[in-house]
Design a protein around this motif. Structure first.
Motif, PDB file in Angstrom:
ATOM      1  N   SER A   3       2.679 -10.175  30.925  1.00 50.31           N
ATOM      2  CA  SER A   3       2.773  -9.107  29.929  1.00 50.31           C
ATOM      3  C   SER A   3       4.141  -9.129  29.270  1.00 50.31           C
ATOM      4  O   SER A   3       5.061  -9.802  29.731  1.00 50.31           O
ATOM      5  N   ASP A   4       4.256  -8.377  28.177  1.00 45.81           N
ATOM      6  CA  ASP A   4       5.514  -8.186  27.440  1.00 45.81           C
ATOM      7  C   ASP A   4       6.102  -9.479  26.864  1.00 45.81           C
ATOM      8  O   ASP A   4       7.312  -9.649  26.786  1.00 45.81           O
ATOM      9  N   TYR A   5       5.241 -10.417  26.444  1.00 46.78           N
ATOM     10  CA  TYR A   5       5.721 -11.623  25.779  1.00 46.78           C
ATOM     11  C   TYR A   5       6.120 -11.303  24.347  1.00 46.78           C
ATOM     12  O   TYR A   5       5.573 -10.415  23.719  1.00 46.78           O
ATOM     13  N   ASP A   6       7.051 -12.066  23.832  1.00 44.93           N
ATOM     14  CA  ASP A   6       7.489 -11.949  22.445  1.00 44.93           C
ATOM     15  C   ASP A   6       6.650 -12.924  21.626  1.00 44.93           C
ATOM     16  O   ASP A   6       6.735 -14.140  21.836  1.00 44.93           O
ATOM     17  N   GLY A  31      -1.046  -9.513  21.013  1.00 46.19           N
ATOM     18  CA  GLY A  31      -0.362  -8.290  21.381  1.00 46.19           C
ATOM     19  C   GLY A  31      -0.404  -7.233  20.304  1.00 46.19           C
ATOM     20  O   GLY A  31      -1.296  -7.214  19.464  1.00 46.19           O
ATOM     21  N   SER A  32       0.627  -6.389  20.337  1.00 49.32           N
ATOM     22  CA  SER A  32       0.713  -5.275  19.408  1.00 49.32           C
ATOM     23  C   SER A  32       2.091  -5.281  18.753  1.00 49.32           C
ATOM     24  O   SER A  32       3.016  -5.933  19.223  1.00 49.32           O
ATOM     25  N   SER A  34       5.668  -4.061  17.894  1.00 46.17           N
ATOM     26  CA  SER A  34       6.648  -3.222  18.583  1.00 46.17           C
ATOM     27  C   SER A  34       7.835  -2.867  17.693  1.00 46.17           C
ATOM     28  O   SER A  34       8.476  -1.840  17.909  1.00 46.17           O
ATOM     29  N   SER A 182       1.292   1.015  17.334  1.00 47.66           N
ATOM     30  CA  SER A 182       1.520  -0.418  17.501  1.00 47.66           C
ATOM     31  C   SER A 182       0.281  -1.270  17.275  1.00 47.66           C
ATOM     32  O   SER A 182       0.380  -2.486  17.162  1.00 47.66           O
ATOM     33  N   SER A 184      -3.299  -3.356  17.885  1.00 50.56           N
ATOM     34  CA  SER A 184      -3.615  -4.324  18.936  1.00 50.56           C
ATOM     35  C   SER A 184      -4.296  -5.545  18.332  1.00 50.56           C
ATOM     36  O   SER A 184      -4.742  -5.535  17.188  1.00 50.56           O
TER      37      SER A 184
END
Length: 193
Positions: A3-6, A31-32, A34, A182, A184
């Motif tokens: 999770s939380d990849y750029d 992702g979404s 940010s 954000s 999805s």
């Protein structure tokens, strides 16, 4: 999956084996939104612009623009004699090494930066500009004269050092952009050999 990849700088895929070579791997990151980064805040907006996010196969992202006030201050070399002199006593013009962003008839303030002023204009005095081009202006004592291009202030001698013309009134620019929702499903595919 982690999770939380750029998605701009997604994870690299490395395939290693003692015998095989040449395999290609793909990191498909979804992702979404940010954050939105401002590359150029624009200049002199009359209304708050809107941000519309389209494409990318995702949906639902919503952003809002926050405006701020900024002073347009542009420096110029008040000394003559250079290869491209910015002060021209024959034409009564002041030139800049970049786009000045002043509008025709705009009120500006002359700032000498505590150095010898250009002859014919007064330190910290307000003038009105007429545009000679994107990088050059003439000064006038009234807005009407500036708009008509008449009664240009005579520049009689060079000053000393870098000096400024700055807008009398602040200009509205984009200060920041907030992500309200954000969304999805926004993908990014990266290839690594």
């Amino acid at each position: 999956p982690g999770s939380d990849y750029d998605v701009i700088n997604p994870p690299l895929v490395h395939i290693a084996d003692n015998v095989g070579t040449g395999a290609t791997g793909y990191a498909a990151v979804e992702g979404s939104l940010s954050a939105l980064r401002i590359l150029d805040p624009g200049f002199d907006y009359e209304e708050t612009p809107t941000v519309t996010l389209t494409g990318g196969n995702g949906s639902g992202a919503v952003a809002s623009v926050n405006m701020t006030q900024s002073t347009n201050s542009v420096s110029f070399d008040s000394q003559g004699g250079g290869l491209y002199p910015e002060v021209n006593l024959n034409l009564d013009t002041i030139g800049f090494g970049t786009y000045h962003k002043f509008s025709s008839g705009e009120r500006v303030v002359y700032d000498t930066k505590n150095q010898q002023p250009i002859g014919g204009i007064t330190t910290d005095a307000a003038y009105y500009v007429s545009l000679v081009g994107l990088t050059t202006v003439k000064l006038h004592t009234t807005e009407g004269d500036a708009l008509a291009g008449i009664n240009t202030v005579t520049l009689s001698s060079y000053g000393v050092g870098k000096q400024n013309l700055q807008s009398y009134f602040k200009k509205t620019v984009v200060g920041s952009i907030d992500v309200i929702d954000s969304g999805s499903g926004y993908p990014f595919t990266y290839t690594h050999l």
